[in-house]
Enzyme design. Structure first.
Site, short mmCIF file in Angstrom:
data_model
loop_
_atom_site.label_atom_id
_atom_site.label_comp_id
_atom_site.label_asym_id
_atom_site.label_seq_id
_atom_site.Cartn_x
_atom_site.Cartn_y
_atom_site.Cartn_z
N CYS A 1 75.20 62.38 -75.14
CA CYS A 1 73.98 63.15 -75.36
C CYS A 1 73.26 63.51 -74.07
O CYS A 1 73.11 62.65 -73.19
CB CYS A 1 73.08 62.28 -76.22
SG CYS A 1 71.51 62.99 -76.49
P1 XMP Z 1 77.71 57.07 -79.42
O1 XMP Z 1 76.80 56.47 -78.39
O2 XMP Z 1 78.18 56.08 -80.42
O3 XMP Z 1 76.77 58.10 -80.19
O4 XMP Z 1 78.83 57.85 -78.79
C1 XMP Z 1 77.19 58.89 -81.29
C2 XMP Z 1 76.03 59.75 -81.73
O5 XMP Z 1 75.62 60.66 -80.69
C3 XMP Z 1 74.97 61.78 -81.30
N1 XMP Z 1 75.55 63.00 -80.73
C4 XMP Z 1 74.93 63.83 -79.89
N2 XMP Z 1 73.67 63.81 -79.44
N3 XMP Z 1 74.13 65.82 -78.23
C5 XMP Z 1 73.27 64.83 -78.63
O6 XMP Z 1 72.10 64.88 -78.25
C6 XMP Z 1 75.40 65.89 -78.65
O7 XMP Z 1 76.15 66.78 -78.27
C7 XMP Z 1 75.81 64.85 -79.53
N4 XMP Z 1 76.98 64.61 -80.18
C8 XMP Z 1 76.78 63.47 -80.91
C9 XMP Z 1 75.20 61.68 -82.79
O8 XMP Z 1 74.01 61.21 -83.39
C10 XMP Z 1 76.33 60.67 -82.90
O9 XMP Z 1 76.37 59.99 -84.13
#
Ligand code: XMP
Length: 333
Positions: A175
């Site tokens: 993120c």
């Molecule tokens: P982890 O830390 O487990 O997080 O890899 C997974 C969660 O990250 C979120 N997610 C995103 N958040 N931009 C964001 O701001 C993105 O491109 C993105 N892709 C995923 C999402 O909540 C996921 O479950």
């Protein structure tokens, strides 16, 4: 909102008196919604490099849950749900957004057999979310809504008919929301704020993003979350969508898979979206083999945490476990 924000690395859990003879006696059953329980409170992220048929099927076998992502055609998402139904998976969870063809997507998914719908947006405290929650009321489904990070947002989702709240603005490993916009709430604080609301309204909470190990899962549950959503820990496993790539030649080669943010440039380009509002990154991760090893590690660590916490169940863990704050040099100086 407190003016000091805590994330997973800012706290440690305090051990309690315990009578747990075997870690196997711990019951990890938790609530997904007020009507649905699951045996293992792990949810694979609804991202296009994490959850499609194989991941959802495997997690179901372990009593956990996979939520199918929405970054594909309606037909493809429906086909995955239909396939899950045909092999007897009972909890069939799919995602929708809040705009475009989403009413159509919802209708098709319910017809295909989805009984849990995750309304999946970056900023869930939004008028489009309440509109979407409203038309979800026309169907016999359980609705997970998110993402949010404040008490007001939790009240908003409760009032508008959500069955489960998903918490996390900016903690995810892929993120860049906090960098690009300056917005975000450290995850422990976000959970604590939201749990003040859900303690009154009774809705379960998913802690989404930033889980790096089983200790973080324990911390999320200790502050009141009912389950966790996981992307990066599951990334690179056999059951994730996408090819296994090979770099180098025998014996000095490396196997890897891709992991990307849903709002990353990579993902947006593949979907034919505009190259704008990029709020995520993409990367490669070492190939990890079957996801069962990751699940087993997380489960073992969590059972051990329950033993330190003197808790036999999630309810006892919620009630009995407290934490101590750690202050880094940076904060002290
Ligand atoms: P982890 O830390 O487990 O997080 O890899 C997974 C969660 O990250 C979120 N997610 C995103 N958040 N931009 C964001 O701001 C993105 O491109 C993105 N892709 C995923 C999402 O909540 C996921 O479950």
């Amino acid at each position: 909102m407190k003016n000091i924000g805590l994330s997973y690395d800012d706290i440690l859990l305090i051990p309690n008196y315990s009578e747990i003879k075997s870690r196997l006696n711990v019951d990890l059953t938790s609530r997904l919604t007020q009507n649905i329980n699951f045996k293992l409170p792990f949810i694979s992220a609804n991202m296009d490099t994490i959850t499609e048929y194989r991941m959802a099927k495997k997690l179901d076998e372990y009593g956990a849950l996979g939520i199918i992502h929405r970054f594909c055609s309606i037909e493809k998402e429906c086909k995955i749900i239909e396939k899950l139904k045909k092999e007897g998976v009972k909890k069939r969870a799919a995602s929708i957004g809040v705009s475009g063809e989403n009413q159509q997507r919802l209708k098709a998914l319910v017809k295909a057999g989805a009984n849990i719908i995750c309304i999946d947006v970056a900023h869930g405290h939004h008028k489009l979310m309440s509109d979407t929650l409203q038309y979800c009321q026309n169907y016999d489904i359980e609705v997970i809504a998110g993402n949010i990070a404040t008490q007001k947002a939790a009240e908003f989702l409760c009032e508008n008919g959500a069955d489960c709240l998903k918490v996390g603005i900016g903690p995810g490993s892929m993120c860049t929301t906090r960098i690009n916009t300056g917005f975000g709430v450290p995850q422990i604080t976000a959970l604590e704020e939201i749990i003040k609301v859900t303690k009154k309204c009774g809705l379960p909470v998913i802690a989404d993003g930033g889980i790096k190990n089983s200790g973080d899962v324990a911390k999320a549950l200790a502050v009141g979350a009912d389950s966790v959503m996981i992307g990066s820990l599951f990334a690179g496993t056999k059951e994730t969508p996408g090819m296994i790539h090979k770099e180098g030649n025998f014996p000095n080669y490396k196997l890897y898979k891709r992991y990307r943010g849903s709002a990353s440039l990579d993902s947006k380009l593949e979907r034919g979206s505009e190259k704008r509002n990029v709020e995520g990154i993409s990367t490669t991760v070492d190939y990890k083999g079957p996801v069962k090893y990751v699940i087993q590690n997380l489960e073992d660590g969590l059972r051990s945490a329950f033993s330190y916490g003197g808790a036999c169940s999630i309810d006892e863990f919620h009630d009995n476990v407290s934490y101590i704050k750690l202050f880094s040099k940076e904060v002290q100086s």
